[in-house]
Design an enzyme around this catalytic site. Structure first.
Site, PDB file in Angstrom:
ATOM      1  N   LYS A 189       0.122   4.074  -8.654  1.00  0.00           N
ATOM      2  CA  LYS A 189       0.413   4.714  -9.304  1.00  0.00           C
ATOM      3  C   LYS A 189       1.850   5.391  -9.747  1.00  0.00           C
ATOM      4  O   LYS A 189       2.021   5.804 -10.999  1.00  0.00           O
ATOM      5  CB  LYS A 189       0.328   5.928  -8.014  1.00  0.00           C
ATOM      6  CG  LYS A 189       1.047   7.274  -8.484  1.00  0.00           C
ATOM      7  CD  LYS A 189       0.946   8.644  -7.991  1.00  0.00           C
ATOM      8  CE  LYS A 189       1.813   9.838  -8.794  1.00  0.00           C
ATOM      9  NZ  LYS A 189       1.549  11.065  -8.381  1.00  0.00           N
ATOM     10  N   GLN A 244       2.885  -6.975  -3.332  1.00  0.00           N
ATOM     11  CA  GLN A 244       2.578  -6.233  -2.195  1.00  0.00           C
ATOM     12  C   GLN A 244       4.122  -5.442  -1.344  1.00  0.00           C
ATOM     13  O   GLN A 244       5.191  -5.392  -2.598  1.00  0.00           O
ATOM     14  CB  GLN A 244       2.546  -7.422  -1.105  1.00  0.00           C
ATOM     15  CG  GLN A 244       1.271  -8.211  -0.623  1.00  0.00           C
ATOM     16  CD  GLN A 244       1.119  -8.678  -2.500  1.00  0.00           C
ATOM     17  OE1 GLN A 244       1.530  -9.591  -2.905  1.00  0.00           O
ATOM     18  NE2 GLN A 244      -0.031  -8.792  -2.242  1.00  0.00           N
ATOM     19  N   THR A 288      -9.738  -5.092   1.092  1.00  0.00           N
ATOM     20  CA  THR A 288     -10.706  -6.100   1.829  1.00  0.00           C
ATOM     21  C   THR A 288     -10.829  -4.387   2.635  1.00  0.00           C
ATOM     22  O   THR A 288     -12.216  -4.797   3.425  1.00  0.00           O
ATOM     23  CB  THR A 288      -9.580  -6.072   3.037  1.00  0.00           C
ATOM     24  OG1 THR A 288      -9.495  -5.671   3.410  1.00  0.00           O
ATOM     25  CG2 THR A 288      -8.973  -7.155   2.634  1.00  0.00           C
ATOM     26  N   ARG A 297      -6.460   0.225   8.209  1.00  0.00           N
ATOM     27  CA  ARG A 297      -4.701   0.071   7.729  1.00  0.00           C
ATOM     28  C   ARG A 297      -4.653   1.084   9.505  1.00  0.00           C
ATOM     29  O   ARG A 297      -4.747   2.276   9.692  1.00  0.00           O
ATOM     30  CB  ARG A 297      -4.056   0.861   6.478  1.00  0.00           C
ATOM     31  CG  ARG A 297      -4.913   0.363   5.658  1.00  0.00           C
ATOM     32  CD  ARG A 297      -3.599   0.952   3.563  1.00  0.00           C
ATOM     33  NE  ARG A 297      -4.307   0.258   2.636  1.00  0.00           N
ATOM     34  CZ  ARG A 297      -4.585   0.714   1.855  1.00  0.00           C
ATOM     35  NH1 ARG A 297      -4.127   2.749   1.675  1.00  0.00           N
ATOM     36  NH2 ARG A 297      -5.314   1.226   0.567  1.00  0.00           N
ATOM     37  N   THR A 345       2.691 -12.574   3.599  1.00  0.00           N
ATOM     38  CA  THR A 345       2.070 -13.126   2.415  1.00  0.00           C
ATOM     39  C   THR A 345       3.365 -14.259   2.247  1.00  0.00           C
ATOM     40  O   THR A 345       4.207 -14.935   2.631  1.00  0.00           O
ATOM     41  CB  THR A 345       2.062 -12.188   1.169  1.00  0.00           C
ATOM     42  OG1 THR A 345       1.377 -12.806   0.397  1.00  0.00           O
ATOM     43  CG2 THR A 345       2.783 -11.604   0.570  1.00  0.00           C
ATOM     44  N   ASP A 395       1.000  -0.989   0.379  1.00  0.00           N
ATOM     45  CA  ASP A 395      -0.118   0.103   0.095  1.00  0.00           C
ATOM     46  C   ASP A 395       0.786   1.440  -0.421  1.00  0.00           C
ATOM     47  O   ASP A 395       0.274   2.389   0.268  1.00  0.00           O
ATOM     48  CB  ASP A 395      -0.808   0.075   1.802  1.00  0.00           C
ATOM     49  CG  ASP A 395      -2.231  -1.145   1.501  1.00  0.00           C
ATOM     50  OD1 ASP A 395      -2.449  -1.733  -0.250  1.00  0.00           O
ATOM     51  OD2 ASP A 395      -2.158  -1.624   2.570  1.00  0.00           O
ATOM     52  N   GLU A 396       1.938   1.771  -0.187  1.00  0.00           N
ATOM     53  CA  GLU A 396       3.130   2.026  -1.317  1.00  0.00           C
ATOM     54  C   GLU A 396       2.793   3.459  -1.518  1.00  0.00           C
ATOM     55  O   GLU A 396       2.614   4.445  -1.866  1.00  0.00           O
ATOM     56  CB  GLU A 396       4.582   1.716  -0.691  1.00  0.00           C
ATOM     57  CG  GLU A 396       4.890   0.857   0.303  1.00  0.00           C
ATOM     58  CD  GLU A 396       4.603  -0.593  -0.236  1.00  0.00           C
ATOM     59  OE1 GLU A 396       4.766  -0.676  -0.745  1.00  0.00           O
ATOM     60  OE2 GLU A 396       5.675  -0.833   0.495  1.00  0.00           O
ATOM     61  N   GLY A 434      -3.906  -4.222  -3.984  1.00  0.00           N
ATOM     62  CA  GLY A 434      -4.875  -3.686  -4.677  1.00  0.00           C
ATOM     63  C   GLY A 434      -3.827  -2.279  -5.050  1.00  0.00           C
ATOM     64  O   GLY A 434      -3.363  -1.945  -4.217  1.00  0.00           O
ATOM     65  N   HIS A 435      -4.339  -1.921  -6.177  1.00  0.00           N
ATOM     66  CA  HIS A 435      -3.587  -0.603  -6.805  1.00  0.00           C
ATOM     67  C   HIS A 435      -4.368  -0.086  -7.469  1.00  0.00           C
ATOM     68  O   HIS A 435      -5.223   0.593  -8.259  1.00  0.00           O
ATOM     69  CB  HIS A 435      -2.438  -1.736  -8.066  1.00  0.00           C
ATOM     70  CG  HIS A 435      -1.195  -2.079  -7.516  1.00  0.00           C
ATOM     71  ND1 HIS A 435      -0.207  -2.727  -8.627  1.00  0.00           N
ATOM     72  CD2 HIS A 435      -0.570  -2.074  -6.553  1.00  0.00           C
ATOM     73  CE1 HIS A 435       0.546  -3.285  -8.398  1.00  0.00           C
ATOM     74  NE2 HIS A 435       0.592  -2.928  -6.857  1.00  0.00           N
ATOM     75  N   LYS A 470       2.329   1.492  -4.870  1.00  0.00           N
ATOM     76  CA  LYS A 470       3.087   1.142  -6.846  1.00  0.00           C
ATOM     77  C   LYS A 470       2.441   1.514  -7.523  1.00  0.00           C
ATOM     78  O   LYS A 470       2.862   2.121  -8.378  1.00  0.00           O
ATOM     79  CB  LYS A 470       3.350  -0.278  -5.651  1.00  0.00           C
ATOM     80  CG  LYS A 470       4.066  -0.561  -4.896  1.00  0.00           C
ATOM     81  CD  LYS A 470       4.669  -2.066  -4.936  1.00  0.00           C
ATOM     82  CE  LYS A 470       3.558  -2.756  -4.283  1.00  0.00           C
ATOM     83  NZ  LYS A 470       3.215  -2.539  -3.340  1.00  0.00           N
TER      84      LYS A 470
HETATM   85  P1  IMP Z   1      -2.561 -13.228   2.391  1.00  0.00           P
HETATM   86  O1  IMP Z   1      -1.572 -12.613   1.160  1.00  0.00           O
HETATM   87  O2  IMP Z   1      -3.937 -12.403   2.150  1.00  0.00           O
HETATM   88  O3  IMP Z   1      -2.704 -14.322   2.294  1.00  0.00           O
HETATM   89  O4  IMP Z   1      -2.949 -11.932   3.764  1.00  0.00           O
HETATM   90  C1  IMP Z   1      -0.706 -11.910   4.595  1.00  0.00           C
HETATM   91  C2  IMP Z   1      -0.898 -10.917   4.692  1.00  0.00           C
HETATM   92  O5  IMP Z   1      -0.105  -9.889   3.940  1.00  0.00           O
HETATM   93  C3  IMP Z   1      -1.714  -9.842   5.970  1.00  0.00           C
HETATM   94  O6  IMP Z   1      -1.416  -8.852   6.882  1.00  0.00           O
HETATM   95  C4  IMP Z   1      -2.566  -9.175   4.922  1.00  0.00           C
HETATM   96  O7  IMP Z   1      -2.946  -7.679   5.176  1.00  0.00           O
HETATM   97  C5  IMP Z   1      -0.792  -8.637   4.267  1.00  0.00           C
HETATM   98  N1  IMP Z   1      -1.863  -8.522   2.633  1.00  0.00           N
HETATM   99  C6  IMP Z   1      -1.597  -9.046   1.343  1.00  0.00           C
HETATM  100  N2  IMP Z   1      -1.741  -8.498   0.305  1.00  0.00           N
HETATM  101  C7  IMP Z   1      -1.528  -6.822   0.706  1.00  0.00           C
HETATM  102  C8  IMP Z   1      -1.421  -5.948   0.205  1.00  0.00           C
HETATM  103  O8  IMP Z   1      -1.698  -5.644  -1.514  1.00  0.00           O
HETATM  104  N3  IMP Z   1      -1.162  -4.444   0.575  1.00  0.00           N
HETATM  105  C9  IMP Z   1      -0.917  -4.574   2.598  1.00  0.00           C
HETATM  106  N4  IMP Z   1      -0.721  -5.204   2.657  1.00  0.00           N
HETATM  107  C10 IMP Z   1      -1.258  -7.350   1.925  1.00  0.00           C
END
Ligand code: IMP
Length: 435
Positions: free
Chosen positions: A18, A223, A300, A304, A238, A13-14, A40-41, A16
């Protein structure tokens, strides 16, 4: 060799999306190499806002080839929804190619993701629930199904006959039941095979040959470094390799194919889900960063967690990925904060620590060591106009803030992003692509 890699230097969520979109302006190819629909971009182009989860950011630019590499796990249902959304905007999406070796997220992966999370109780990872962990686990356990398998009915049947009963037993053990039987899964996989078949190729061959021919290739991380399966805050991570190292295995290119690496860094820190977060703020300042920064997950919708910029984290990311320049995002969110703090080290049981510890129990005892810089009150307004004036027109204290970052990470800041729009960007880089 004009390639560029974009990686997240924090917990994702930095911004990326943009930055990748901005850097992709003159790219020929954008390649995603890890993650899945958990990403999520958000990309703003004029009045249009795109929230992409699985498609590479290059899909928005006509003429750019968008590659989903073998290191990505593909949720076909989500991919179909995104492709349709892109087409509705008048874009063809025809530049997409998908690796035949990418693993498929199956309905039981999502279900088991939820069931496994519930079984962890209060010690849950806080996953996105997109089936990512179970799908990567199956990949490594050699129990996955890949995009290249989707048109081979006999092989798919054989694989499902072997894998499905084990999943049923696992679901039972976790107190749940699989929603679809193996025949329903087979039917939907064959249908996805028909739909996506024309896009499925040996992407490693295509990407390497593009590089050899001098095409501008951008590798897009999903991520952030701190969610990396090896180097992040394990087990609160992740299930893929989010650092630049993941590009080689996840896109099928040699290390020599990686040129400049841009580390995207938000001007403060956020994370979603559980796990250690040394600079987290539980006070009004944390709430302010969350509301001004619009810090709610793209995937989701979860709020944050927010805190001050943590340079121990960014330094860790720069070292792991060989970051050649930083892209600082959301700097405008700090406007009008009287005093801004930046964490430069941790105090763990009285010892000053510069390198990010591998142990979550140690991290739980870490206290941030801060440097402070006065804010830049009263600055703001027409950001695009201010960006056109460039770096020297930035307030002195903002430049001081940037100096602290460069000094503590040993990495120059190449891009400053002051808003969501493409024109709300200051580009200080001496070259756009590595040569
Ligand atoms: P998973 O990737 O769904 O298995 O989640 C594992 C961890 O990574 C959780 O804390 C998620 O909130 C985090 N996470 C996964 N994808 C993202 C992302 O795109 N942005 C921020 N956190 C992420």
């Amino acid at each position: 060799m004009p390639t560029l890699a974009v990686i997240g230097s924090q917990w994702g969520d930095e911004g990326k999306g943009k930055i990748t979109d901005y850097l992709a302006e003159d790219a020929d190819m954008v390649v995603r190499y890890q993650g899945g629909a958990n990403a999520g971009h958000t990309i703003k182009v004029g009045d249009e806002v795109f929230a992409l989860h699985i498609l590479p950011s290059g899909i928005i630019r006509e003429g750019v080839t968008s590659v989903i590499g073998n290191g990505v796990v593909i949720d076909c249902e989500e991919l179909l929804v995104e492709m349709e959304a892109i087409r509705k905007t008048g874009r063809s999406g025809s530049g997409l190619i998908i690796s035949d070796r990418a693993n498929v997220v199956l309905p039981y992966h999502r279900l088991l993701d939820g069931a496994e999370e519930r079984s962890r109780g209060s010690k849950g990872v806080g996953t996105t629930g997109r089936g990512i962990g179970p799908c990567y686990s199956d990949k490594v356990a050699r129990a996955g199904i890949r995009m290249g398998d989707l048109q081979d009915e006999a092989y798919l049947r054989e694989r499902l006959d072997m894998i499905f009963p084990l999943k049923e037993r696992l679901a039972n053990a976790l107190g749940t039941k699989l929603e679809q039987d193996r025949f329903a899964i087979l039917r939907s996989l064959l249908e996805y095979g028909r739909i996506f078949g024309p896009y499925v190729r040996d992407t490693s061959v295509i990407v390497n040959s593009a590089i050899e021919q001098g095409a501008k290739v951008l590798f897009e991380g999903a991520q952030g470094t701190m969610l990396d399966i090896d180097h992040g805050t394990y087990p609160y991570v992740t299930s893929s390799s989010c650092t630049a190292g993941g590009i080689c295995s996840g896109a099928g290119v040699p290390p020599s194919a990686i040129g400049d690496v841009v580390g995207v860094t938000k001007a403060y820190t956020t994370r979603v889900g559980a796990g250690p977060f040394v600079t987290e703020l539980h006070d009004e300042m944390g709430a302010r960063l969350q509301s001004v920064g619009g810090e709610f997950g793209t995937t989701t919708g979860r709020p944050r967690r927010c805190g001050w910029l943590d340079l121990v984290v960014v330094r860790h990311a720069c070292r792991l990925s060989g970051v050649t320049s930083l892209a600082m995002t959301k700097v405008d969110v700090l406007n009008d904060i009287p005093v801004i703090k930046v964490c430069v080290a941790y105090d763990i049981d009285g010892e000053i620590v510069q390198d990010f510890p591998g142990s979550v129990t140690k991290l739980a005892r870490a206290k941030p060591v801060y440097e402070e810089v006065d804010g830049w009150a009263g600055w703001g307004g027409d950001t695009a106009a201010m960006c056109r004036k460039g770096y020297s027109a930035l307030p002195r204290n903002l430049r001081k803030f940037m100096d602290i970052i460069t000094t503590n990470t040993g990495t120059p800041i190449g891009i400053i992003s002051l808003g969501k729009g493409r024109d709300e960007t200051i580009d200080l880089r001496k070259r756009r692509w590595s040569t």
